[in-house]
Each structure stands twice: as structure tokens, then as C-alpha cells.
Design a protein around this motif. Structure first.
Motif, short mmCIF file in Angstrom:
data_model
loop_
_atom_site.label_atom_id
_atom_site.label_comp_id
_atom_site.label_asym_id
_atom_site.label_seq_id
_atom_site.Cartn_x
_atom_site.Cartn_y
_atom_site.Cartn_z
N GLN A 130 -1.54 -5.15 -7.40
CA GLN A 130 -0.83 -4.45 -8.43
C GLN A 130 0.61 -5.17 -8.19
N ILE A 131 0.89 -5.54 -9.43
CA ILE A 131 2.52 -5.29 -9.80
C ILE A 131 3.61 -4.56 -10.27
N GLY A 132 4.53 -4.35 -9.59
CA GLY A 132 5.31 -3.53 -10.60
C GLY A 132 6.87 -3.33 -9.41
N PHE A 133 7.33 -1.95 -10.07
CA PHE A 133 8.69 -1.39 -9.75
C PHE A 133 8.35 -0.79 -8.30
N THR A 134 9.07 -1.40 -7.03
CA THR A 134 9.41 -0.51 -5.43
C THR A 134 10.73 0.41 -5.52
N PHE A 135 10.64 1.58 -5.52
CA PHE A 135 12.02 2.37 -5.55
C PHE A 135 12.30 3.05 -4.33
N ARG A 136 13.25 3.04 -3.83
CA ARG A 136 13.85 4.16 -2.93
C ARG A 136 13.49 5.63 -3.31
N SER A 161 0.95 -1.27 0.18
CA SER A 161 -0.05 0.98 -0.21
C SER A 161 0.86 1.69 -0.05
N LYS A 162 0.87 2.17 -0.66
CA LYS A 162 0.99 3.66 -0.17
C LYS A 162 1.74 4.15 0.86
N ASP A 163 0.77 4.07 1.72
CA ASP A 163 1.43 4.21 3.49
C ASP A 163 2.02 3.51 3.99
N TYR A 164 3.25 1.69 2.58
CA TYR A 164 4.10 1.39 4.03
C TYR A 164 5.18 2.24 4.29
N ALA A 165 5.38 2.28 3.40
CA ALA A 165 6.62 3.69 4.74
C ALA A 165 7.04 5.31 3.06
N GLU A 166 7.12 5.67 4.18
CA GLU A 166 7.32 7.36 3.86
C GLU A 166 8.86 7.32 2.24
N ASP A 167 10.22 6.49 3.14
CA ASP A 167 11.07 6.76 1.79
C ASP A 167 10.78 5.14 1.12
N ILE A 168 9.91 4.39 0.58
CA ILE A 168 9.59 3.92 -0.56
C ILE A 168 8.45 4.23 -1.65
N VAL A 169 8.91 4.17 -2.91
CA VAL A 169 7.67 4.83 -3.86
C VAL A 169 7.37 3.55 -4.79
N SER A 170 6.25 3.31 -5.15
CA SER A 170 6.12 1.94 -5.95
C SER A 170 4.95 3.06 -7.58
N GLU A 171 5.56 1.65 -7.88
CA GLU A 171 4.86 2.01 -10.23
C GLU A 171 4.37 0.86 -10.30
N THR A 172 2.84 0.68 -10.92
CA THR A 172 2.29 -0.09 -11.13
C THR A 172 2.74 -0.23 -12.61
N LEU A 173 2.92 -2.17 -13.08
CA LEU A 173 2.81 -2.71 -14.59
C LEU A 173 1.78 -3.27 -14.36
N LEU A 174 1.35 -3.73 -13.89
CA LEU A 174 -0.09 -4.57 -14.38
C LEU A 174 -0.63 -5.33 -12.62
N THR A 175 -1.87 -5.38 -12.78
CA THR A 175 -2.76 -6.30 -11.89
C THR A 175 -2.74 -7.74 -12.23
N GLU A 176 -3.32 -8.49 -11.20
CA GLU A 176 -3.93 -9.67 -11.16
C GLU A 176 -4.49 -10.12 -10.15
N LEU A 220 11.94 -5.03 -18.70
CA LEU A 220 11.12 -5.49 -17.82
C LEU A 220 9.49 -4.47 -18.22
N ARG A 221 9.13 -3.47 -18.87
CA ARG A 221 8.21 -2.63 -19.47
C ARG A 221 8.67 -3.20 -20.60
N GLU A 222 9.61 -3.12 -21.54
CA GLU A 222 8.74 -4.29 -22.74
C GLU A 222 8.30 -5.69 -23.07
N ALA A 223 8.81 -6.54 -21.63
CA ALA A 223 8.36 -7.69 -21.87
C ALA A 223 7.26 -7.84 -21.12
N HIS A 224 6.49 -6.61 -20.90
CA HIS A 224 5.59 -7.13 -19.70
C HIS A 224 4.46 -6.63 -21.43
N GLU A 225 4.93 -5.98 -21.81
CA GLU A 225 4.04 -5.11 -23.67
C GLU A 225 4.07 -6.69 -24.52
#
Length: 407
Positions: free
Chosen positions: A376-382, A258-273, A398-403
Motif C-alpha cells: 500500500q502506498i499513501g500518506f503517513t501522518f502524526r 502496518s497499522k500496528d507500527y506505532a500508536e501515534d502514527i496513522v496512515s491513509e492508502t492512496l494506491l497499491t502496487e 497528490l490525490r489529483e496527480a494519482h487520479e
């Protein structure tokens, strides 16, 4: 982490940043309380080490080159992390910061000293660290003594089973790791500017992405850039986040929190399942009408208790009126695959993980939708991290492979 001895000299990095910030060697020398010749020598030695000109020399001063601008991003991050360490140590002391601790932490501006500390945190064994770094045990001990004197407290303590990191050491360890990892990326940044993709990408690979997307993306990356190395880490999410924070991995790919997991972590959704119910082709339920009773009596394989997948599944089944207990709890794909193919067990899993078996027909999906298990499946960055060129390239792969999979 890698204990390379080829990392840039931190005193030289410090001088480089000051020349940029002050606008000239003379102003930087005054700020650093060093001679102009010493600062000039530091810049020259850093350029020689990196095999790149960082400044254009002009009568009116020093102007950053493209290489210089590339190095500056990493250099400033490394210096910033070093500057945070005395503040973290002071919080542990619980006293106001005295002038001694306000001064630049020069005791930290030694790469080998920092490498020794991290190696001791990892191994807890001084002889092993000495062997790893090609040093004598007395030299390792002396380096730690300098580090602890500067810190004003013990960072490691001796126990009957070896060296153990203290609370103070634990507090500063992520900062030290980030410093070393920023320095480690500088040569690859410079190589990329020359059109030579190199370096090592370290990815935290969660189960939701590593069966198809991650392997395909790695194939794409290494075909395009044969000099790039990829290291995957399949630890639990909490462990991966800790390594993400310390710079030990570049990013995490898999199920997002979830978006409120941690303030120093940000995510980007690539797909859902969403989860699906899978059985082997000859399973009795594959050709029968599904009933609440037959599903409740089935021999279930569930994700482990406490995982986000399991929580969603339990809530969904309860809402549908199914009360059932699993006989196996596992997130290991090989285990789940083997159980499904060789028994009449039923698994609630991501269908994407078993796309090959579903395509061959050895596994089939039962016609019961678990609609409220979507993830949601995707990337988690600091937050604030600067990916290496190779890590950025893997993200794009990874984006290309998903496409390709979705087309």
C-alpha cells in the motif's frame, strides 16, 4: 529547523489562551496572577505581531474572531506540548512530582531560549549557535543555564568534541520542536484565511512515490500557489517518522507500514502496487522462455536487506521455489536504472518507479508476476497533528496527480 526570530511570543500566546478559556481579561489576569493591563497589553501586542484582530471587544466580554479561532488551534497545541515537558523530565528523575514542578513551566515560555536549545542539539557547537542566532556566546550560555535550572537537570553536556545532548535533553527535544513548529505555522494559517496561500510544506518522500506522483503534485501546487515553498526529505522511513513526531516534516508519502507500527502514527492508502521483474530491452531473458534455472542464474538487483520490499520479495521467491542471491542491493533509482540499462542485470522493483523507461521501451517487464509483493502506498501522518493549509493543498495535489495517472 528554521530558527526564525519572528515567532509569536509564548507569554502572549499563554495570555491569549487564558482569555479564551476564562472568558474575560479580568478572569484571565486572576488565573495568571497578572494585572489586567498586562494581559490586555499581551493580547494587543500579539494582534499587532500577527497583524490580525483575534477578539471582538464587547461590553459583555471578548469574542473570538475567525482569526482568533485559527490561532487558538495552534496556540493550544503549543501550550500543551510545553506542559508535557516537566512531566517527561520528572519521569527521568524517577521521583514523585513536587509542587515546584507542578507549577507552570514559565522557564520554557521563551522562544529564543527554545531555539537556542534546538540549535545546540543540531550543531553541538556554541559559537555556531551564537552566530546563527545573532547572539554572543555568553548570552547563549546564560539562556541555557536558565533553561537547565528550570528543568532541574542538565540538558546539554560538554565533551572534548563539543556539546552533546543528555538523555533528558533527548527526551524533551521532540516537544520543544513541536512547540516551535506550531508557532511557525500561525502566520500561514492567518494568510490562508485571507485567501493568501503561503508558507513551507515539508514532506518525507519515500522512493515509492517520488519518481512521478510527488514531482507532479509539487508542480500542481506551485503553479496554483506561487508563494508556497516545498522541501522534500528522502531519508529512511525510521528517520522520517522521528521528524514527523517532532513536527519537522508535515507528512510522509510512500509505502505504508502496518497499522500496528506505532500508536501515534496513522496512515491513509492512496494506491497499491506490487513488485515486477525488469530488464533492458535487449536482455537475453526478454526474448526467452523463463525457467527456474535461468532466473536463479540471473544477476539480480534486490532492494536492501531488511526493507519491507525485500522481505516480501524473499518470501515470494522462496514460495515460488527460486533460490537466488543478489549481486547488488540498492534502493537508489538512479543506480538501479543505470545498472539495468547498461548490463544484463535483472531487478525486482516497483514498475511504477520506471514508468518512463517502460513507456519508451528501453526497459521491459518479464512475464512473471510476483503476486504476494503487493504494498500500500499513501500518506503517513502524526496522530492529532494539524496540517498547515499549504500541506493540505499538497495532499490534495497528490490525490489529483494519482487520479490523472490512473485515468
Amino acid at each position: 529547523m528554521s530558527q526564525s526570530t519572528e515567532l509569536s511570543n509564548l507569554i502572549q500566546i499563554r495570555a491569549f489562551c487564558q482569555v479564551v478559556d476564562q472568558g474575560s481579561v479580568s478572569a484571565a489576569a486572576s488565573e495568571l496572577h497578572r494585572t489586567q493591563s498586562a494581559v490586555t497589553r499581551s493580547i494587543n501586542d500579539l494582534e499587532h505581531h500577527l497583524n490580525a484582530m483575534l477578539f471582538e471587544r464587547h461590553a459583555k466580554g471578548m469574542r473570538l474572531t475567525d482569526f482568533g479561532r485559527t490561532v487558538l488551534s495552534r496556540a493550544r497545541r503549543a501550550i500543551h506540548e510545553l506542559d508535557q515537558i516537566p512531566l517527561r523530565l520528572q519521569r527521568i528523575r524517577g521521583r514523585s512530582i513536587h509542587s515546584h514542578y507542578n507549577a507552570e513551566p514559565l522557564y520554557l515560555f521563551n522562544v529564543r531560549r527554545l531555539q537556542i536549545f534546538i540549535s545546540l542539539c543540531e550543531t553541538g557547537h556554541m559559537p555556531t549557535v551564537a552566530t546563527r542566532l545573532g547572539m554572543s556566546q555568553s548570552a547563549v550560555s546564560a539562556s541555557m543555564k536558565v533553561l537547565e535550572q528550570g528543568a532541574g537537570q542538565l540538558l546539554m553536556e560538554r565533551t572534548s568534541s563539543g556539546m552533546r545532548v543528555t538523555p533528558a535533553g533527548t527526551e524533551i527535544q521532540p516537544y520543544v520542536r513541536r512547540v516551535l513548529n506550531e508557532l511557525m505555522h500561525i502566520p500561514a494559517d492567518i494568510a490562508a484565511l485571507r485567501g493568501e496561500m503561503a508558507g513551507c510544506v515539508r514532506i518525507g518522500a519515500l522512493a515509492q512515490g517520488r519518481t512521478r506522483l510527488v514531482p507532479q503534485a509539487i508542480v500542481k501546487l506551485t503553479q496554483r500557489y506561487p508563494s508556497v515553498k516545498v522541501v522534500t526529505n528522502e531519508s529512511a522511513f525510521a528517520t522520517l517518522v522521528a521528524e514527523l513526531r517532532s513536527g519537522e516534516i508535515d507528512f510522509i508519502f510512500g509505502a505504508l507500514r502496518s497499522k500496528d507500527y506505532a500508536e501515534d502514527i496513522v496512515s491513509e492508502t492512496l494506491l497499491t502496487e506490487e513488485l515486477a521483474i525488469l530488464v533492458r530491452q535487449a536482455h537475453p531473458l526478454a526474448a526467452a522462455e523463463l525457467t527456474a534455472n535461468s532466473l536463479c542464474e540471473a544477476r539480480w538487483i534486490f532492494p536492501p536487506a531488511g526493507t519491507p520490499e525485500r522481505l516480501l520479495l524473499d518470501e515470494n521467491l522462496a514460495a515460488m521455489g527460486f533460490i537466488t542471491n543478489p549481486i547488488v542491493e540498492s534502493s537508489d533509482l538512479a543506480v538501479v536504472r543505470g545498472l539495468l540499462l547498461n548490463s544484463d542485470m535483472v531487478a525486482a522493483v516497483s514498475a511504477r518507479k520506471f514508468g518512463h523507461e517502460l513507456k519508451l521501451g528501453t526497459l521491459v517487464q518479464l512475464p512473471l508476476r510476483l503476486a504476494n509483493t503487493r504494498r500500500q502506498i499513501g500518506f503517513t501522518f502524526r496522530v492529532g497533528s494539524l496540517l498547515s493549509p499549504a500541506a493540505n493543498a499538497l495532499v490534495e495535489c497528490l490525490r489529483e496527480a494519482h487520479e490523472v495517472l490512473e485515468s
